[in-house]
Design a protein around this motif. Structure first.
Motif, short mmCIF file in Angstrom:
data_model
loop_
_atom_site.label_atom_id
_atom_site.label_comp_id
_atom_site.label_asym_id
_atom_site.label_seq_id
_atom_site.Cartn_x
_atom_site.Cartn_y
_atom_site.Cartn_z
N ALA A 469 10.17 8.41 2.17
CA ALA A 469 9.39 7.81 1.08
C ALA A 469 8.13 7.18 1.64
CB ALA A 469 10.24 6.76 0.36
N ASN A 470 7.01 7.45 0.97
CA ASN A 470 5.71 7.02 1.49
C ASN A 470 4.86 6.33 0.42
OD1 ASN A 470 5.59 8.61 4.24
ND2 ASN A 470 6.34 10.06 2.70
N HIS A 471 4.07 5.40 0.87
CA HIS A 471 3.00 4.83 0.05
C HIS A 471 1.85 4.56 1.01
CE1 HIS A 471 1.55 1.55 -3.00
NE2 HIS A 471 0.69 2.56 -2.86
N LEU A 472 0.96 5.55 1.12
CA LEU A 472 -0.07 5.51 2.14
C LEU A 472 -1.23 4.61 1.76
CD1 LEU A 472 -0.13 9.26 3.26
CD2 LEU A 472 1.32 7.39 4.07
N ASN A 473 -2.10 4.37 2.71
CA ASN A 473 -3.26 3.52 2.52
C ASN A 473 -4.06 3.93 1.29
OD1 ASN A 473 -5.28 1.57 3.34
ND2 ASN A 473 -6.53 3.29 4.05
N SER A 474 -4.44 2.96 0.47
CA SER A 474 -5.12 3.26 -0.79
C SER A 474 -6.55 3.74 -0.55
CB SER A 474 -5.15 2.03 -1.69
OG SER A 474 -6.19 1.15 -1.29
N LYS A 475 -7.16 4.26 -1.60
CA LYS A 475 -8.52 4.75 -1.53
C LYS A 475 -9.54 3.64 -1.77
CE LYS A 475 -9.42 8.93 -2.95
NZ LYS A 475 -9.47 9.63 -1.63
N ARG A 490 -15.79 8.50 2.38
CA ARG A 490 -14.39 8.21 2.07
C ARG A 490 -13.77 7.49 3.27
NH1 ARG A 490 -15.19 13.62 0.53
NH2 ARG A 490 -14.03 14.37 2.34
N SER A 491 -14.16 6.23 3.42
CA SER A 491 -13.78 5.48 4.63
C SER A 491 -12.28 5.25 4.73
CB SER A 491 -14.49 4.12 4.64
OG SER A 491 -14.18 3.36 3.49
N SER A 492 -11.57 5.23 3.61
CA SER A 492 -10.13 4.97 3.65
C SER A 492 -9.35 6.10 4.29
CB SER A 492 -9.60 4.73 2.23
OG SER A 492 -9.64 5.92 1.45
N GLU A 493 -9.97 7.27 4.41
CA GLU A 493 -9.29 8.42 5.02
C GLU A 493 -8.90 8.16 6.47
OE1 GLU A 493 -11.02 12.39 2.76
OE2 GLU A 493 -11.87 11.77 4.67
N GLN A 495 -7.63 5.64 8.07
CA GLN A 495 -6.28 5.11 8.26
C GLN A 495 -5.23 6.08 7.75
OE1 GLN A 495 -5.60 1.16 6.68
NE2 GLN A 495 -3.53 1.06 7.52
N ARG A 496 -5.49 6.73 6.62
CA ARG A 496 -4.50 7.68 6.11
C ARG A 496 -4.29 8.84 7.07
NH1 ARG A 496 -6.85 6.77 1.45
NH2 ARG A 496 -8.02 8.71 1.41
N HIS A 497 -5.36 9.30 7.68
CA HIS A 497 -5.22 10.40 8.64
C HIS A 497 -4.36 9.99 9.82
CE1 HIS A 497 -9.08 12.68 7.19
NE2 HIS A 497 -8.13 12.62 6.27
N ALA A 498 -4.54 8.75 10.28
CA ALA A 498 -3.68 8.27 11.37
C ALA A 498 -2.23 8.14 10.91
CB ALA A 498 -4.21 6.92 11.87
N GLN A 499 -2.04 7.72 9.66
CA GLN A 499 -0.68 7.58 9.14
C GLN A 499 0.03 8.92 9.04
OE1 GLN A 499 -1.50 5.51 5.44
NE2 GLN A 499 -1.11 3.51 6.36
N VAL A 500 -0.65 9.93 8.49
CA VAL A 500 0.02 11.22 8.33
C VAL A 500 0.18 11.94 9.66
CG1 VAL A 500 -0.60 11.52 5.90
CG2 VAL A 500 -2.16 12.36 7.67
N THR A 501 -0.64 11.60 10.64
CA THR A 501 -0.44 12.16 11.99
C THR A 501 0.91 11.69 12.53
OG1 THR A 501 -2.82 12.29 12.43
CG2 THR A 501 -1.34 12.24 14.33
N ALA A 502 1.20 10.39 12.36
CA ALA A 502 2.49 9.86 12.81
C ALA A 502 3.63 10.42 11.98
CB ALA A 502 2.48 8.33 12.71
#
Length: 609
Positions: A469-475, A490-493, A495-502
């Motif tokens: 279950a996920n709730h990733l960094n907001s936009k 799209r600066s919020s990407e 952190q999200r990119h680092a999150q989905v890498t993990a």
């Protein structure tokens, strides 16, 4: 028209003080005496008179705004020049409620020209050309308002925006407007002017702030329910425009997606922080309902496992929406076997007193589901470290698994807590979690001030299914589609990119341990199915976003600024996808409706493990 001298003697003069605002400071002519509005507006987004005094600017009052943080009135010159690039109208910012001025007054205005950026320069928004610190003289009253210019499918270009000037950091501010080529240039060329749309379909339901969105392009990426789908970064949907009102809030239409504002809606064209170009209406069309109904998904068969994700929007025990959420889960989602809930808050919601437990919140929802005729769900979750997971301050939002113990069992492995990382091991030749439930890589900086993925091991009819279950960094913080920077950042990407890498690495660990493992990663991904975020998460085929099994016009779970788009997703491993024996449903019960109980639509996957 009376002379300047007689007008000053015979009419009322009113002065106002300008409050602090974000401004664009530019060089301009050394002095500006009496000028016309189109001279002030100029042929770019920035006035050649920015920061300078102007005197006796003449126009007819077309609208008066007496509410909000930007009070004042619009004036328009009825004697237009022959350039399609220059607007004939401008907003006069009085700060406080304007006195002694009404629609139809002919006025002359003196003051300072300012480029005001709604929300501040850090937003990247475009600016509004305004006259601030004004003194104005009412020359006459009861004049005809300049005829509204019609905005329709023919007048709005198909291309959204020019490419920003790289020498100016990607800004379009200094570019000469091309209103026949670019939609944003077209709208900018009408800034402040009296405009009209007619017989427009609603593509963004009325919100709590008495705003809605319509489209002037009826067939632009239309879906079967009346919305306008945002299917790529190049399909911004040029026909969208926000509607507000200068009238009473109680008179504003309460609309759902697919409804129509019949007849004319007209008023000044504004630009604001949250919607970009906005028609602030003196006159609003008559609402005609399309009769849009909430959807109901198909009930899973005995041999199918139904897994859902549902963002319940900051749910805590003080909320009045438990019965409605329960009804949605039982009746619209048909009581899925597993439900991943996002935005479950702690037991006292936004109260910031160190409470992190959410057992009361979850139990209240479970009881409401039973009362609605659903199963008695069991649940698993992990309380976060206080104030460590972002969201509403004090709320400590987290993901929670609900599961129907009559249909599915949960494999508990002790040791999971807010700071312990779940791992993957092999038990009996198959993949297993080291802790269940467990959090994925909670110490990773990628998840700082953001929700940590929650992993759990379930068994359905003797077969193990891993659910994350996920709730990733907001936009939040991304520049808007109407930003002065094109394409918008799209600066919020990051952190999200680092999150989905993990997250991808964790899924790969499962699949490397057991190639045919059934893995589901789901939740509020906070990004689009075509985004790089999802591409990284899918990686080399470890996962696949199952919403892409739907027609493009059906791929949405959220409506933002009139764009129906995908934020909530269920991604599946190859063993599930290859079986071709799955069904996916984006169940539209919230995002398109003015009386939504959450801003997200739930998603359901049915398959045979």
């Amino acid at each position: 028209m009376p002379s300047k001298k007689s007008a000053r003697l015979a009419a009322l003069t009113v002065a106002a003080v300008c409050s602090a605002a974000s401004t664009v400071v530019l060089t301009a002519p050394a002095h500006a005496d009496s000028v016309r509005i189109h001279d002030i507006q100029g042929s770019t987004r920035i006035s050649p008179y920015a920061g300078k005094q102007v005197t006796d600017v003449a126009g007819i009052v077309t609208g008066v705004r007496t509410y909000g943080s930007s009070r004042g009135f619009w004036i328009q010159d009825p004697q237009a020049d022959d350039s399609p690039l220059t607007s004939e109208a401008i907003f006069v910012y009085t700060n406080s409620t304007p006195k002694g001025v009404a629609v139809g007054d002919a006025v002359t205005v003196s003051g300072t020209v300012q480029e005001y950026v709604p929300g501040g320069a850090n937003t990247g928004n475009q600016s509004i050309t305004e006259i601030t610190k004004p003194t104005f003289t009412v020359v006459s009253s009861g004049n005809a308002v300049p005829a509204a210019k019609v905005i329709d499918a023919k007048s709005v270009p198909a291309v959204y925006s020019p490419q920003g000037d790289t020498a100016a950091g990607g800004s379009v501010n200094g570019l000469t407007l091309e209103p026949t080529k670019y939609a944003l240039d077209y709208y900018e060329s009408l800034e402040g002017e009296n405009v009209q749309v007619a017989d427009t379909r609603v593509v963004g339901a009325t919100d709590p702030y008495s705003e809605l969105w319509v489209t002037v392009k009826p067939w632009e990426h239309r879906n079967r329910r009346g919305g306008t789908v945002y299917g790529s970064y190049d399909s911004q949907n040029t026909g969208r425009i926000q509607i507000q009102s200068l009238g009473k809030t109680a008179d504003f239409p309460v609309a759902n997606v697919g409804d129509v504002l019949e007849g004319a809606t007209s008023g000044p064209l504004d630009y604001n922080q949250f919607g970009g170009y906005t028609l602030v209406a003196n006159r609003i069309g008559t609402l005609k309902s399309s009769g849009l109904q909430r959807e109901t998904t198909q009930k899973q068969s005995r041999g199918e496992l139904a897994v859902a994700t549902y963002n319940v929007e900051n749910l805590d025990p003080s909320d009045a929406t438990f019965a409605e959420h329960a009804s949605a889960i039982v009746n619209n989602l048909q009581s899925p076997d597993i439900v991943s809930l996002e935005e479950i808050q702690d037991n006292n919601g936004a109260t910031n007193d160190g409470t992190t437990a959410a057992d009361q919140t979850v139990q209240k929802l479970i009881d409401a589901i039973v009362a609605a005729g659903g199963p008695t769900y069991d649940w698993r979750s992990i309380d976060p470290v206080d104030k460590a997971d972002g969201g509403e301050p004090g709320g400590n939002i987290r993901q929670v698994f609900l599961f129907n113990p009559q249909r599915v069992s949960f494999t508990d492995r002790a040791g999971g807590d807010a700071t312990t990382a779940a791992g993957v091991t092999k038990v009996g030749g198959k993949a297993a979690l080291t802790v269940s439930p467990g959090r994925i890589d909670p110490a990773n900086a990628a998840f700082a001030n953001s929700r940590k993925p929650l992993a759990g091991e379930f068994v359905f009819r003797g077969k193990t299914v891993f659910v994350i279950a996920n709730h990733l960094n907001s936009k939040g913080g991304d520049q808007g589609l109407t930003a002065q920077f094109q394409p918008p950042a799209r600066s919020s990407e990051v952190q999200r990119h680092a999150q989905v890498t993990a997250l991808h690495a964790f899924v790969k660990d499962i699949l490397d341990t057991q190639k045919n493992a059934d893995v589901i990663a789901l939740g509020d991904i906070n990004d689009f199915e075509f985004s790089d975020t999802v591409k990284i998460l899918e990686g080399d085929g470890a996962l696949w976003s199952a919403i892409k099994s739907l027609p493009k016009s059906e791929r949405y779970s959220y409506v933002y600024q009139g764009n129906a788009q995908t934020l909530d997703q269920i991604l599946i491993s190859p063993s599930i996808r290859r079986s071709c024996d799955f069904e996916y449903d984006s169940v539209h019960v919230n995002a398109e409706f003015n009386d939504q109980i959450s801003d997200h639509d739930p998603q359901v996957l049915r398959f045979r493990p």
